[in-house]
Scaffold this active site. Structure first.
Site, PDB file in Angstrom:
ATOM      1  N   CYS A 142      77.143  66.189  -1.238  1.00 18.13           N
ATOM      2  CA  CYS A 142      77.922  65.061  -1.755  1.00 18.13           C
ATOM      3  C   CYS A 142      77.066  63.990  -2.415  1.00 18.13           C
ATOM      4  O   CYS A 142      77.391  63.477  -3.488  1.00 18.13           O
ATOM      5  CB  CYS A 142      78.759  64.459  -0.634  1.00 18.13           C
ATOM      6  SG  CYS A 142      77.854  64.215   0.917  1.00 18.13           S
ATOM      7  N   HIS A 263      80.951  57.294  -0.472  1.00 19.97           N
ATOM      8  CA  HIS A 263      79.511  57.047  -0.456  1.00 19.97           C
ATOM      9  C   HIS A 263      79.156  56.059  -1.569  1.00 19.97           C
ATOM     10  O   HIS A 263      79.757  56.074  -2.639  1.00 19.97           O
ATOM     11  CB  HIS A 263      78.733  58.327  -0.756  1.00 19.97           C
ATOM     12  CG  HIS A 263      78.679  59.313   0.371  1.00 19.97           C
ATOM     13  ND1 HIS A 263      79.196  59.076   1.626  1.00 19.97           N
ATOM     14  CD2 HIS A 263      78.134  60.556   0.425  1.00 19.97           C
ATOM     15  CE1 HIS A 263      78.973  60.132   2.395  1.00 19.97           C
ATOM     16  NE2 HIS A 263      78.338  61.047   1.688  1.00 19.97           N
TER      17      HIS A 263
END
Lengths: 358, 358
Positions: A142, A263
């Site tokens: 990710c 994130h």
């Protein structure tokens, strides 16, 4: 030699690990992109078999419920595309069954990412690498995905020599149990009640943990300096592979923060030549699946608490890094939904790239 | 020409802004260090006058309660050391009164930090600069203090050419109201109740905000590239001034995270010569008020949720930055209590440095 398969226009799609945090998002992505599937099979462990998952439909699959089946080697017969997000060991276990069934495995785990004949793909960057797959295409980590999506538009301005990145990673990286633990533990902290960390090595409520995945023990890959985590070293290795460029250097620090599912990354980039900041902003504004969100005068910049569920990668705080000579330095702040852009959505974009040209 | 004053062995100390988050910590530091005061006056706005603050005693001041007095120009008569943490405008307002009274002002605001004849002091680094003060000694910004405390022991290994730093800053940077807002808003978020940001420009619960203090408008200091915040530019300017070194370059990104009162920093340092990582760790382990907390095999590294109330600066995740040639790069993670090390404690350390040699 690349594995060849004639992909039907309306493939049979399997989602392996369908009841997990990423698996559920994969189903939502198939719905949202109206993926032209002829069938969607949802696979999980025996424990989840029989569970009904609501599904809004996609392609030739009508809206209704999908019934979870236990994943066995038989599950992949007739499957064209198998989206895996059930952990590295499950991916390894079923790789051969997928191959034998003629199903292309798109794997979200780290099991195969560094294998030489497994393309590691972010379609906006290196869709062409799909051509040389041998049955498995790996979905990057990710943290790497959102970084390369944000940097790809800038590669036309000059060669990226070096990237220094510090991450602010959400609890969703540890799956549904990570998000639940953050919420539950935070509530207990506020109430003064005791709690026991489980999904994370330490308290996550109102804390930052500079440790994601294991510390690399030297076996993972050659020449890892002592003291890095696997999460950090993934960014080093995966960025080179996706960019097809062994000369791009990445210096990462990966940190878990008490955020639910997006994130963030603070990135300093060094180019091989001078770059103009307005050119950088224009390139970002025109980047594929990138949104420039950069209006400091109005307090506008990307924030992870406010982009839950977004498909795009958001970039802001774009500015000169004045500490790099010759105007070669740029600093920026990048936010994306970890479960979507960082996992499920990227996998479904790869599946789209496998479809025959219309 | 430096202002001269014969500091008595048992000075009269005033704490200006005593009821604020930092002011209260200043009192705790005076207690903890048993500062040899002959008197401690607690000053605040008229609104707080008469309030009783518990005090454990220090020097010649017995344990008991201190009664808050309204701060006026008369308040500083007879004061030897005035610890200010009441905001930049209050510091400016009372500078002359302190000077006239012969009180050395140790100011925690950003009001005077860049003035040429005001030393900016972190005693572990540049205590000698105290010698040339003219009545005011400035306390640096919290993010700068913990960074220079952590880096000072490394300056013996080589010249620090460049620092790239991304901060993870706690709510306490916005004072008691910042911490209260984080807790209150987080509770409301979990309960699904509405909330309105006040201490911060945006939601802070489960979010990161890449914006602290105002965006620099070009007036603050010369040659600030567009797009930086004042918080970031403080790190650039203050680090040079404290190190007495205009050649150290700092590339900062300052971010607010949902943590209560410790700041964290991800730091990449570039030296002018090769440095050995074991030498770096040894230097840190022997640094003044620095604790090396670096045992990855046992999941040991500094974490901001667990160092509340600590006086020391904690450093971990010390490792090679492999992207800097010739072994000149080091990466590390630094945590310190923002209200103490980043504010109150540093001010009281400066006060200690003003005392006559015993």
């Amino acid at each position: 030699m690349a594995w060849t398969k004639v992909m039907p226009a309306n493939p049979v799609v399997a989602v392996a690990g369908a009841t997990g945090a990423v698996g559920r998002e994969m189903l939502k992505c198939l719905e949202a992109l109206n993926f032209p599937a002829s069938e969607v099979r949802v696979l999980a462990s025996a424990r989840s078999a029989g569970q009904k998952l609501p599904f809004a439909g996609c392609g030739q699959v009508p809206a209704g419920e999908l019934t979870v089946e236990e994943m066995t080697e038989e599950s992949f017969k007739g499957v064209d595309i198998a989206l895996f997000s059930a952990g590295a060991s499950i991916s390894k276990k079923f790789r051969q069954a997928c191959y034998d069934a003629g199903a292309v495995m798109i794997d979200n785990s780290s099991a195969f990412r560094v294998e030489k004949d497994v393309p590691l793909v972010v379609p906006e960057v290196n869709a062409a690498d799909i051509a040389w797959h041998n049955g498995v295409i790996a979905n990057p980590n990710c943290t790497t995905i959102q970084m390369v999506v944000a940097l790809e538009p800038l590669r036309a301005l000059g060669h990226i020599d070096r990237i220094i990145v510090s991450s602010y990673q959400s609890a969703s990286g540890a799956g549904a149990k990570g998000m639940a633990e953050l919420e539950d533990q935070t509530g207990k902290y506020l109430a003064g009640e005791p709690f026991e960390p489980s999904a994370f090595a330490h308290q996550i409520a109102f804390n930052c943990i500079p440790h994601i995945d294991v510390f690399v023990d030297g076996d993972y890959l050659n020449d890892v300096p002592e003291g890095y985590t696997k999460e950090e070293w993934k960014m080093v290795v995966e960025t080179k592979k996706i960019f097809g460029d062994n000369t791009v250097e990445v210096a990462p620090t990966c940190v878990r923060v008490p955020v639910l599912r997006c994130h963030s990354e603070s990135i300093n980039v060094e180019f091989d030549r001078p770059v103009n900041i307005e050119d950088v902003k224009n390139a970002l504004a025109n980047g594929t699946h990138v949104v420039l969100e950069d209006d400091p005068a109005n307090n506008v910049y990307p924030m992870p608490g406010l982009h839950r569920g977004a498909f795009d990668t958001f970039v802001g705080r774009v500015r000169r890094d004045h500490t790099v000579a010759d105007n070669r330095g740029v600093a920026m702040w990048v936010v994306a939904d970890q479960l979507l852009r960082g996992a499920a959505l990227n996998a479904v974009y790869i599946a789209q790239a496998l479809l025959p040209e219309a």
